[in-house]
Design an enzyme around this catalytic site. Structure first.
Site, PDB file in Angstrom:
ATOM      1  N   ASN A 158       0.925  -1.073  -0.402  1.00 48.24           N
ATOM      2  CA  ASN A 158      -0.376   0.489   0.205  1.00 48.24           C
ATOM      3  C   ASN A 158       1.071   1.233  -0.161  1.00 48.24           C
ATOM      4  O   ASN A 158       0.655   2.732  -0.852  1.00 48.24           O
ATOM      5  CB  ASN A 158      -0.949  -0.394   1.002  1.00 48.24           C
ATOM      6  N   PRO A 182      10.208  -6.809  -0.293  1.00 46.91           N
ATOM      7  CA  PRO A 182       8.919  -6.187  -0.904  1.00 46.91           C
ATOM      8  C   PRO A 182       7.350  -6.511  -1.576  1.00 46.91           C
ATOM      9  O   PRO A 182       7.484  -7.445  -1.553  1.00 46.91           O
ATOM     10  CB  PRO A 182       9.248  -5.535  -2.305  1.00 46.91           C
ATOM     11  N   ASP A 183       6.315  -6.715  -1.142  1.00 51.34           N
ATOM     12  CA  ASP A 183       4.955  -6.839  -1.599  1.00 51.34           C
ATOM     13  C   ASP A 183       6.000  -7.231  -3.473  1.00 51.34           C
ATOM     14  O   ASP A 183       6.000  -6.816  -3.938  1.00 51.34           O
ATOM     15  CB  ASP A 183       3.945  -6.653  -1.561  1.00 51.34           C
ATOM     16  N   GLU A 254       4.302  -2.971  13.041  1.00 47.29           N
ATOM     17  CA  GLU A 254       3.016  -1.608  12.381  1.00 47.29           C
ATOM     18  C   GLU A 254       2.272  -1.856  11.767  1.00 47.29           C
ATOM     19  O   GLU A 254       2.275  -3.057  10.553  1.00 47.29           O
ATOM     20  CB  GLU A 254       3.732  -1.064  11.314  1.00 47.29           C
TER      21      GLU A 254
END
Length: 517
Positions: A158, A182-183, A254
Site C-alpha cells: 500500500n 517488498p510485496d 506496524e
C-alpha cells in the site's frame, strides 16, 4: 493505456535484475489500471535469502567501519538524487499499485522527509553518552551504540516506497545492512530507490532485495535476521512476532487499524468535511491509519452526513498518469473483491449505502467507488474488521463519553482523529482514546509526518514504533563500557561483613542525601 515514457523495457530489466533469485520462478507484474502484464518478477527461494544475507553481512562490515559522517554523506547524495528523480518513482508506483499520482508523489516525499530528519538527528542519537559509574569520581560508564547487523525488512504494497526506504534509512545510517522483501505487487519502485542508494555511494551488496510469498521465504528471512521490521496485517504480524521470539531477536510490527474520527459539536464543519474526505479516501482507503469509523453527535449528524456525502460524490476517480484524479484504483482484483464483500455483507444485514458501494469496471478491473454507509451494526464484518478500501461508516453519538467508548470498542489502536473548535477540549478527548497516534483537527498526517516523534500502535495494532529517536535506536545494541580508575570494589579476604554492611548502608544513605544516587 500506455505506460509512462520513463518505464522502459531497459529500466524494467534493470530493476527485476536486482532481485536475488535462482529459482527460475516468476510473478507477473501487471499494470493495475488495465490488468495487462508488464514484466515477470523473479522469485527467491530460501537459499537465495541466505545468499542475500551473506552478501549484506560482508558489505555491512565495511559500512559499519565508516565514520558516521561518511555514511551521512551517502544519504545526502541519495536525498538529492531522489529530489531529481522522484517522479520516476511515482510512475513505477502508479503502474504497480494503481494509486493516484498525487498520492504517489507524496509517498516519495515521506522518504525525503525521513532521510532529512535522520541526517540531522543521527549524530545526536548515536553519540556516545558517558555517565558517572558505580563509585563516584572513581569510575565511569559509557553507552556505545552498536549496529544490530543485518535487518530483515518486510514491506507491504500500500505504501511500498515509504515503508521500504523510510524504514531502511535509520537502520542504514546506524551502520546496518538490510535484506528487503517488498510485496510482489510493488517491488519495482522499491528497487529503483535502492538503485539510487547505490548511485549515491553505498557499498555494493549492503541492501539486498528478495521476492516471494511469505510462506515460501518468510521463515528464512527471519531466521537469518538480527532484527525484523514488518508492516502489514495483524494476523501476519502475530506469526512474525512468534518467529522472532523463537530467534531471540527484536522486531517492530506496524499492523492494522479500524481508526475512529470524532466530530465534536463545536467543530468547524468546513474543515471537518475536507479533512475527513482526505483521511478516509487517500490512497483509495488503503492506509493503515485511514479513517473507517466516523462519530457525529445526534445534533449535527444530519448536516454532517449531507455535506460529507456531497463531498464524497465530488471525488474524481480515474486511472491516469497525471495529477487530475483525486483517487485511483485498488491494488488488485482480490482486494476489490474483499472490499466489495464487506459492503455487501453490511447491506444484507441492514446497513444503508449513502453513496458508492459498487465496483467500476468501466474504469478498470480493480476500481471501487468511494463509499459511505450508515446503520452499521456490530454483527457486520465491516463494523470490526479492517476493510482497507474506500469505505467508511457514520455513527451517531449522544454524549462525548459514549463517543469515546465506541471509539475504544475495538481490538485495534493505531490512529484516531478528533475535531473541535476548542482545541484543548478536543485534545483532552483525544487523550482518552486508546491509540498510538492522536490527531486533533486533522485525520492522520499531523502525527505520522512528525518525524521527530515516534509513531506506533496500541493493542493489536502493533509492537514498537518508527520515527523519532526510538526509530533509529531500535536498530542498535547498547554496549556498556565501564572503567574503574582504581580497584575499590573487591573486598579483602578478612572483611568483617557486619561492619561492611553497616558501612555500606551509611554510604548509600549519604549518597542519597547528596542527591548523587
Amino acid at each position: 493505456m500506455s505506460l509512462p515514457p520513463s518505464v522502459t523495457s531497459e529500466l524494467l530489466a534493470k530493476l527485476t535484475g536486482m532481485v536475488v533469485s535462482t529459482s527460475g520462478r516468476a510473478y507477473p507484474v501487471t499494470e493495475v489500471y488495465t490488468g495487462e502484464e508488464v514484466v515477470d518478477l523473479p522469485q527467491s527461494d530460501p537459499a537465495d535469502v541466505q545468499t542475500a544475507y551473506a552478501a549484506a553481512r560482508a558489505a555491512q562490515a565495511v559500512w559499519a567501519s565508516w565514520p558516521l559522517k561518511r555514511r551521512l554523506a551517502v544519504m545526502k547524495r541519495f536525498h538529492a538524487l531522489l529530489l531529481e528523480q522522484g517522479l520516476i518513482v511515482a510512475d513505477l508506483m502508479q503502474v504497480e499499485t494503481g494509486k493516484a499520482r498525487r498520492m504517489a508523489f507524496e509517498e516519495t516525499c515521506d522518504v525525503l522527509m525521513v532521510t532529512s530528519h535522520y541526517i540531522k538527528a543521527a549524530p545526536r542519537i548515536l553519540k556516545e553518552r558517558k555517565h558517572g559509574g558505580v563509585v563516584p569520581l572513581m569510575s565511569t560508564s559509557t553507552e556505545v551504540r552498536i549496529p544490530k547487523g543485518v535487518i530483515g525488512l518486510i514491506s507491504p504494497w500500500n505504501f511500498p516506497f515509504a515503508t521500504s526506504l523510510s524504514d531502511a534509512m535509520p537502520a542504514l545510517i546506524a551502520g546496518n545492512g538490510v535484506v528487503l522483501k517488498p510485496d510482489n505487487k510493488s517491488t519495482l519502485n522499491v528497487a529503483y530507490g535502492v538503485g539510487l542508494l547505490y548511485e549515491a555511494g553505498m557499498p555494493a551488496g549492503l541492501v539486498q532485495i528478495v521476492c516471494g510469498e511469505g510462506p515460501d521465504i518468510g521463515a528464512a528471512l527471519i531466521e537469518n535476521a538480527d532484527y525484523v521490521m514488518f508492516t502489514g496485517s495483524t494476523a501476519t504480524g502475530r506469526v512474525i512476532g512468534a518467529q522472532a521470539g523463537q530467534q531471540l531477536i527484536g522486531c517492530t510490527l506496524e499492523l492494522g487499524g479500524k481508526n475512529p474520527l470524532i466530530v465534536l459539536d463545536d467543530a468547524n464543519l468546513d474543515e471537518v468535511i475536507a479533512g475527513t474526505v482526505t483521511a478516509t479516501f487517500l490512497n483509495t482507503g488503503q492506509a493503515c491509519m485511514h479513517i473507517e469509523r466516523i462519530y457525529v453527535s445526534e445534533r449535527r449528524k444530519d448536516e454532517f452526513t449531507r455535506r460529507f456525502v456531497e463531498a464524497v460524490q465530488a471525488i474524481r476517480v480515474a486511472g491516469a498518469y497525471d495529477f487530475s484524479p483525486d483517487m485511483g484504483s485498488l491494488v488488485s482484483v482480490p482486494q476489490r473483491e474483499r472490499v466489495q464483500a464487506h459492503v455487501e455483507d453490511a447491506v444484507a444485514k441492514g446497513a444503508t449505502v449513502l453513496t458508492g458501494g459498487k465496483p467500476r469496471p468501466d474504469l478498470g478491473p480493480a476500481f471501487f467507488e468511494p463509499t459511505v454507509l450508515t446503520g452499521v451494526t456490530p454483527d457486520m464484518v465491516l463494523a470490526r474488521t479492517e476493510t482497507f478500501g474506500p469505505v467508511t461508516a457514520i455513527y451517531p453519538y449522544t454524549s462525548v463519553d459514549a463517543a469515546v467508548a465506541m471509539a475504544n470498542d475495538t481490538e485495534y489502536g493505531l490512529n484516531a482523529s478528533v475535531w473541535g473548535g476548542d482545541r484543548r477540549a478536543a485534545e483532552a478527548v483525544g487523550r482518552r482514546i486508546e491509540a498510538g497516534n492522536i490527531n486533533v483537527n486533522d485525520g492522520l498526517a499531523a502525527s505520522y509526518a512528525s518525524k521527530k516523534s515516534t509513531s506506533g500502535g496500541f493493542k493489536a495494532s502493533g509492537v514498537g514504533s518508527r520515527h523519532g529517536d526510538a526509530g533509529m535506536l531500535k536498530y542498535t545494541d547498547v554496549q556498556n563500557v565501564a572503567v574503574l580508575k582504581k580497584q575499590v570494589l573487591t573486598n579483602p579476604p578478612d572483611t568483617d561483613w557486619t561492619k561492611q554492611v553497616d558501612k555500606t548502608i551509611k554510604g548509600l544513605r549519604f549518597l542519597r542525601k547528596l542527591g548523587i544516587r
